[in-house]
Write a protein that holds these residues in place. Structure first.
Motif, PDB file in Angstrom:
ATOM      1  N   ALA A  17     -10.985  -8.866   4.817  1.00  0.00           N
ATOM      2  CA  ALA A  17      -9.752  -8.316   4.248  1.00  0.00           C
ATOM      3  C   ALA A  17      -8.886  -7.687   5.342  1.00  0.00           C
ATOM      4  N   ILE A  18      -9.514  -6.883   6.205  1.00  0.00           N
ATOM      5  CA  ILE A  18      -8.775  -6.244   7.298  1.00  0.00           C
ATOM      6  C   ILE A  18      -8.225  -7.295   8.251  1.00  0.00           C
ATOM      7  N   ASP A  19      -9.062  -8.261   8.579  1.00  0.00           N
ATOM      8  CA  ASP A  19      -8.657  -9.302   9.523  1.00  0.00           C
ATOM      9  C   ASP A  19      -7.489 -10.118   8.978  1.00  0.00           C
ATOM     10  N   HIS A  20      -7.466 -10.324   7.666  1.00  0.00           N
ATOM     11  CA  HIS A  20      -6.385 -11.115   7.069  1.00  0.00           C
ATOM     12  C   HIS A  20      -5.053 -10.367   7.152  1.00  0.00           C
ATOM     13  N   LEU A  21      -5.055  -9.077   6.813  1.00  0.00           N
ATOM     14  CA  LEU A  21      -3.815  -8.300   6.906  1.00  0.00           C
ATOM     15  C   LEU A  21      -3.359  -8.197   8.355  1.00  0.00           C
ATOM     16  N   ARG A  22      -4.289  -8.001   9.275  1.00  0.00           N
ATOM     17  CA  ARG A  22      -3.938  -7.931  10.695  1.00  0.00           C
ATOM     18  C   ARG A  22      -3.283  -9.236  11.139  1.00  0.00           C
ATOM     19  N   GLY A  23      -3.821 -10.354  10.693  1.00  0.00           N
ATOM     20  CA  GLY A  23      -3.249 -11.651  11.055  1.00  0.00           C
ATOM     21  C   GLY A  23      -1.837 -11.823  10.534  1.00  0.00           C
ATOM     22  N   ILE A  24      -1.598 -11.384   9.291  1.00  0.00           N
ATOM     23  CA  ILE A  24      -0.259 -11.500   8.711  1.00  0.00           C
ATOM     24  C   ILE A  24       0.735 -10.653   9.486  1.00  0.00           C
ATOM     25  N   LEU A  25       0.345  -9.414   9.824  1.00  0.00           N
ATOM     26  CA  LEU A  25       1.243  -8.530  10.573  1.00  0.00           C
ATOM     27  C   LEU A  25       1.573  -9.104  11.947  1.00  0.00           C
ATOM     28  N   GLN A  77      -7.811  -8.599  -5.385  1.00  0.00           N
ATOM     29  CA  GLN A  77      -9.142  -8.024  -5.258  1.00  0.00           C
ATOM     30  C   GLN A  77      -9.250  -7.062  -4.083  1.00  0.00           C
ATOM     31  N   ILE A  78      -8.212  -7.030  -3.240  1.00  0.00           N
ATOM     32  CA  ILE A  78      -8.225  -6.121  -2.098  1.00  0.00           C
ATOM     33  C   ILE A  78      -7.593  -4.783  -2.501  1.00  0.00           C
ATOM     34  N   VAL A  79      -8.302  -3.699  -2.249  1.00  0.00           N
ATOM     35  CA  VAL A  79      -7.760  -2.365  -2.487  1.00  0.00           C
ATOM     36  C   VAL A  79      -7.001  -1.956  -1.229  1.00  0.00           C
ATOM     37  N   LEU A  80      -5.682  -1.781  -1.360  1.00  0.00           N
ATOM     38  CA  LEU A  80      -4.838  -1.453  -0.212  1.00  0.00           C
ATOM     39  C   LEU A  80      -4.422   0.014  -0.293  1.00  0.00           C
ATOM     40  N   GLU A  81      -4.813   0.780   0.710  1.00  0.00           N
ATOM     41  CA  GLU A  81      -4.459   2.197   0.787  1.00  0.00           C
ATOM     42  C   GLU A  81      -3.547   2.402   1.992  1.00  0.00           C
ATOM     43  N   VAL A  82      -2.357   2.953   1.749  1.00  0.00           N
ATOM     44  CA  VAL A  82      -1.356   3.095   2.810  1.00  0.00           C
ATOM     45  C   VAL A  82      -1.106   4.576   3.081  1.00  0.00           C
ATOM     46  N   CYS A  83      -1.145   4.929   4.351  1.00  0.00           N
ATOM     47  CA  CYS A  83      -0.865   6.295   4.787  1.00  0.00           C
ATOM     48  C   CYS A  83       0.371   6.283   5.682  1.00  0.00           C
ATOM     49  N   ALA A  89       7.825  -4.042   0.938  1.00  0.00           N
ATOM     50  CA  ALA A  89       7.882  -5.292   0.179  1.00  0.00           C
ATOM     51  C   ALA A  89       6.816  -6.271   0.654  1.00  0.00           C
ATOM     52  N   MET A  90       6.583  -6.305   1.983  1.00  0.00           N
ATOM     53  CA  MET A  90       5.575  -7.206   2.525  1.00  0.00           C
ATOM     54  C   MET A  90       4.179  -6.804   2.055  1.00  0.00           C
ATOM     55  N   LEU A  91       3.897  -5.500   2.067  1.00  0.00           N
ATOM     56  CA  LEU A  91       2.585  -5.034   1.630  1.00  0.00           C
ATOM     57  C   LEU A  91       2.372  -5.276   0.142  1.00  0.00           C
ATOM     58  N   ALA A  92       3.436  -5.090  -0.649  1.00  0.00           N
ATOM     59  CA  ALA A  92       3.333  -5.363  -2.081  1.00  0.00           C
ATOM     60  C   ALA A  92       3.054  -6.838  -2.333  1.00  0.00           C
ATOM     61  N   SER A  93       3.699  -7.695  -1.557  1.00  0.00           N
ATOM     62  CA  SER A  93       3.465  -9.132  -1.675  1.00  0.00           C
ATOM     63  C   SER A  93       2.031  -9.477  -1.297  1.00  0.00           C
ATOM     64  N   PHE A  94       1.519  -8.831  -0.256  1.00  0.00           N
ATOM     65  CA  PHE A  94       0.131  -9.053   0.168  1.00  0.00           C
ATOM     66  C   PHE A  94      -0.836  -8.675  -0.944  1.00  0.00           C
TER      67      PHE A  94
END
Length: 283
Positions: free
Chosen positions: A270-278, A121-127, A110-115
């Motif tokens: 983009a990477i830095d922003h997701l890292r900051g949120i986590l 504009q950010i392409v999010l690929e989850v493994c 849910a958090m990643l979907a919200s992000f």
């Protein structure tokens, strides 16, 4: 009367009320006192009536001032929200994010979907994979960020959370003394499978592998159905599954660390922003 309020004047007006005076507002807004006073006069012209009055040496709000202050907060909040939304669209790029199945089954989707909704504009690929596979992909540059158990010895480890490790079974169940423990596990190598077996062996408790699943989702389904118990880290408890008291003679295990890893490489925005949120969500 003008058809609209000046947002800069409203911001100075709100700051003066929140900070206890126009002098302090001028300091915080990096403006002169005369400029802030001029904005108040301009705001009163736009309102068509006084917004403050003298009460001894203090300026207090008139009824009209109270009304303008309430609307000013709402107008400024909406303006700031709109500007932030436009900023989100400007943030672009790709983030390849790896996560272990236990965390992927809880609040993280849910958090990643919200992000991604906030940053279209950010392409999010989850493994979703085991820790060993995620570290291998991170080190060869196939992933940008990894959230997983362990990895404390890596120089890129950023502490995220310490999660309790518990025995988990169907709701309403419990271990029965002198009965063999039926285990539901993931295939080897698996730190939790090994930990479960080691604990039972040390306590002299008989056990057998009753179910082997190839995903955490399959594991939860088996436990929920009563096919066996499992030993895992606990984040959000899956529906229909409960933490059981430890088997007889087995002490409660210590929490396990969860770390965020970036491979020690420089990150784009983009990477830095997701890292900051986590990292903000680590507590």
């Amino acid at each position: 009367m003008p058809s609209h309020f000046d947002l800069d004047c409203l911001r100075s007006f709100v700051a003066a009320q929140d900070l206890g005076g126009f002098n302090r507002a001028a300091e915080v807004l990096n403006r002169s006192q005369s400029a802030v006073s001029q904005q108040l006069r301009k705001l009163e012209e736009q309102a068509g009536q006084p917004l403050t009055r003298r009460d001894g040496r203090q300026l207090v709000l008139t009824p009209a001032g109270d009304t303008v202050l309430a609307y000013a907060r709402r107008l400024l909040a909406l303006n700031d929200e709109a500007m932030a939304a436009l900023g989100n669209y400007a943030l672009a790029g790709q983030v390849r994010f790896g996560v272990v199945g236990d965390l992927a089954e809880s609040w993280l989707p849910a958090m990643l979907a919200s992000f991604q909704r906030a940053h279209p504009q950010i392409v999010l690929e989850v493994c979703v994979d085991r820790a060993s596979a995620l570290f291998e992909a991170l080190d060869r540059g196939a992933l940008d960020l990894v959230l997983t158990f362990g990895g404390d010895g890596r120089i890129d480890a950023m502490p995220w959370r310490a999660l309790p490790q518990r025995w988990l079974g169907a709701v309403g169940g419990t271990f029965t003394p002198d009965e063999r423990v039926e285990l539901a596990v993931l295939p080897s190598p698996c730190r939790f499978r090994k930990a479960a077996i080691d604990q039972l062996e040390a306590a002299g408790i008989p056990w057998r592998i009753a179910f082997t699943g190839h995903s955490v989702a399959a594991l939860w389904a088996a436990v929920r159905a009563g096919l066996g118990v499992t030993f895992r880290a606990v984040d959000d408890m899956p529906q229909g599954i409960a933490a059981w008291d430890e088997p007889l003679s087995v002490p409660q295990a210590l929490p396990i660390s969860v770390n965020l890893h970036d491979g020690g490489r420089p990150a784009d925005a983009a990477i830095d922003h997701l890292r900051g949120i986590l990292l903000e969500l680590k507590d």
